[in-house]
Motif scaffolding. Structure first.
Motif, short mmCIF file in Angstrom:
data_model
loop_
_atom_site.label_atom_id
_atom_site.label_comp_id
_atom_site.label_asym_id
_atom_site.label_seq_id
_atom_site.Cartn_x
_atom_site.Cartn_y
_atom_site.Cartn_z
N SER A 155 11.39 4.58 11.39
CA SER A 155 10.70 3.42 10.84
C SER A 155 10.32 3.67 9.37
O SER A 155 10.50 2.79 8.51
CB SER A 155 9.44 3.13 11.66
OG SER A 155 8.70 2.07 11.10
N ARG A 156 9.81 4.84 9.10
CA ARG A 156 9.43 5.18 7.71
C ARG A 156 10.65 5.22 6.81
O ARG A 156 10.63 4.69 5.69
CB ARG A 156 8.71 6.53 7.71
CG ARG A 156 8.19 6.97 6.35
CD ARG A 156 7.26 8.18 6.53
NE ARG A 156 6.75 8.65 5.26
CZ ARG A 156 7.33 9.60 4.52
NH1 ARG A 156 8.44 10.18 4.97
NH2 ARG A 156 6.80 9.98 3.37
N GLU A 157 11.72 5.84 7.29
CA GLU A 157 12.95 5.91 6.50
C GLU A 157 13.54 4.52 6.25
O GLU A 157 14.07 4.25 5.16
CB GLU A 157 13.97 6.79 7.21
CG GLU A 157 13.61 8.27 7.20
CD GLU A 157 14.50 9.10 8.09
OE1 GLU A 157 15.39 8.49 8.74
OE2 GLU A 157 14.32 10.33 8.17
N GLU A 158 13.44 3.63 7.26
CA GLU A 158 13.96 2.27 7.09
C GLU A 158 13.15 1.50 6.06
O GLU A 158 13.71 0.76 5.23
CB GLU A 158 13.95 1.54 8.44
CG GLU A 158 14.44 0.10 8.40
CD GLU A 158 15.90 -0.03 8.02
OE1 GLU A 158 16.33 -1.15 7.72
OE2 GLU A 158 16.62 1.00 8.01
N ARG A 159 11.82 1.65 6.10
CA ARG A 159 10.98 0.99 5.10
C ARG A 159 11.32 1.48 3.69
O ARG A 159 11.43 0.69 2.75
CB ARG A 159 9.50 1.23 5.40
CG ARG A 159 9.00 0.53 6.64
CD ARG A 159 7.49 0.43 6.67
NE ARG A 159 6.84 1.73 6.61
CZ ARG A 159 6.55 2.46 7.68
NH1 ARG A 159 6.87 2.02 8.89
NH2 ARG A 159 5.95 3.63 7.56
N ALA A 177 3.58 8.30 0.46
CA ALA A 177 2.33 9.05 0.63
C ALA A 177 1.72 8.91 2.02
O ALA A 177 1.00 9.79 2.49
CB ALA A 177 1.31 8.61 -0.42
N ASP A 178 2.01 7.78 2.67
CA ASP A 178 1.38 7.50 3.97
C ASP A 178 2.23 8.07 5.10
O ASP A 178 3.24 7.49 5.49
CB ASP A 178 1.20 5.99 4.15
CG ASP A 178 0.51 5.65 5.46
OD1 ASP A 178 -0.03 6.58 6.11
OD2 ASP A 178 0.49 4.47 5.83
N THR A 179 1.81 9.19 5.64
CA THR A 179 2.50 9.80 6.78
C THR A 179 1.61 9.77 8.03
O THR A 179 1.85 10.53 8.96
CB THR A 179 2.87 11.26 6.45
OG1 THR A 179 1.67 12.00 6.15
CG2 THR A 179 3.82 11.33 5.27
N SER A 180 0.61 8.90 8.02
CA SER A 180 -0.36 8.89 9.11
C SER A 180 0.29 8.61 10.47
O SER A 180 -0.03 9.28 11.46
CB SER A 180 -1.46 7.86 8.83
OG SER A 180 -0.90 6.56 8.66
N GLU A 181 1.17 7.61 10.53
CA GLU A 181 1.81 7.28 11.81
C GLU A 181 2.67 8.44 12.30
O GLU A 181 2.64 8.80 13.48
CB GLU A 181 2.66 6.02 11.65
CG GLU A 181 3.35 5.57 12.94
CD GLU A 181 4.21 4.34 12.75
OE1 GLU A 181 4.91 3.97 13.70
OE2 GLU A 181 4.18 3.76 11.64
N LEU A 182 3.44 9.02 11.39
CA LEU A 182 4.29 10.15 11.76
C LEU A 182 3.45 11.36 12.14
O LEU A 182 3.75 12.05 13.14
CB LEU A 182 5.22 10.49 10.59
CG LEU A 182 6.20 11.64 10.80
CD1 LEU A 182 7.08 11.39 12.02
CD2 LEU A 182 7.05 11.82 9.55
#
Length: 257
Positions: free
Chosen positions: A72-76, A208-213
């Motif tokens: 999801s992060r990579e897709e964003r 910067a936002d890795t909170s979900e991961l």
């Protein structure tokens, strides 16, 4: 004959399965006298395998949650990178209209001639239409002040002349289409710095936002730690070990897990 062979193969397979899972002598695998021993060993083995499957399933789901968060992060980030690239280099854009020597694209006006094709940026361009006795004209003045005149003849010099002719409304409508496309391009260019800045800022925010991961990774780590120290797992493993040792003392063989 075929049916007999199938039945025979099934019987041999069942015998082989029984001998493998209850190693030792023939009596150990089949005799009613050892039924309780077989039942005790199988119950301990089944409980241990069920616990292992449950732990493996839970950890696999938690691991998939980590992978999902990463995707999801990579897709964003991928979409933001595409947006930034598109804003940084919007290109010429798709075809809007064409008339005579002029081809109107979303961001440029193409001028076609026997010697080649050149493009004029729409941003800052001015366009006007003029009537003429022989040709209607569309004057295109670029942002630097250079003027191009596109000529549109509106009558033939002779009935046999195959030259294309253009009526007034046709040329006026095309000039209006160019003017409207220029207005859209000017608006796009005015908004571009703000949109580019917003996209770049969003990209930095996502980076910067890795909170979900981080949360998904933490859940996986906690689950693995819990499974390693869970007393239920320790209990079924202890029971399996004891049952395996009992079977080995009885038969001299170590049964498969």
């Amino acid at each position: 004959m075929v049916l007999v062979l199938i039945i025979l193969a099934g019987v041999l397979g069942a015998v082989a399965w029984q001998r493998y899972h209850y190693p030792g002598g023939w009596d150990h695998a089949f005799s009613p006298g050892y039924a309780d021993a077989r039942k005790s060993w199988w119950a301990a083995r089944s409980a241990a395998r069920a616990w292992a499957r449950s732990a493996t399933r839970d950890e696999a789901q938690a691991s998939e949650a980590v992978d999902s968060a990463e995707r999801s992060r990579e897709e964003r980030l991928r979409k933001l990178e595409q947006s930034i690239a598109s804003l940084s280099n919007p290109g010429r854009g798709e075809r809007v209209d064409a008339l005579g020597e002029l081809v109107l694209l979303r961001r440029v006006l193409l001028v076609q001639s026997p010697s080649g094709t050149r493009s004029i940026a729409l941003a800052g361009m001015e366009v006007r239409f003029e009537l003429g006795q022989v040709n209607h004209s569309v004057y295109c003045t670029d942002a630097d002040g250079h003027v191009h005149r596109a000529k549109y003849p509106h009558h033939r010099s002779s009935p046999e002349d195959g030259e294309q002719v253009f009526d007034e409304d046709q040329v006026r409508d095309f000039a209006v289409t160019i003017q409207n496309t220029i207005a859209e391009e000017n608006l796009f260019r005015a908004r571009l710095p703000r949109q580019l800045k917003a996209a770049e800022s969003k990209r930095e925010e996502v980076l910067a936002d890795t909170s979900e991961l981080d949360a998904a990774r933490e859940r996986l780590q906690r689950l693995r730690q819990r499974n390693r120290t869970d007393p239920r797992g320790e209990a079924v493993e202890a029971r399996l070990k004891e049952a395996s040792e009992d079977w080995e003392r009885l038969t001299g063989r170590i049964p498969p897990r």
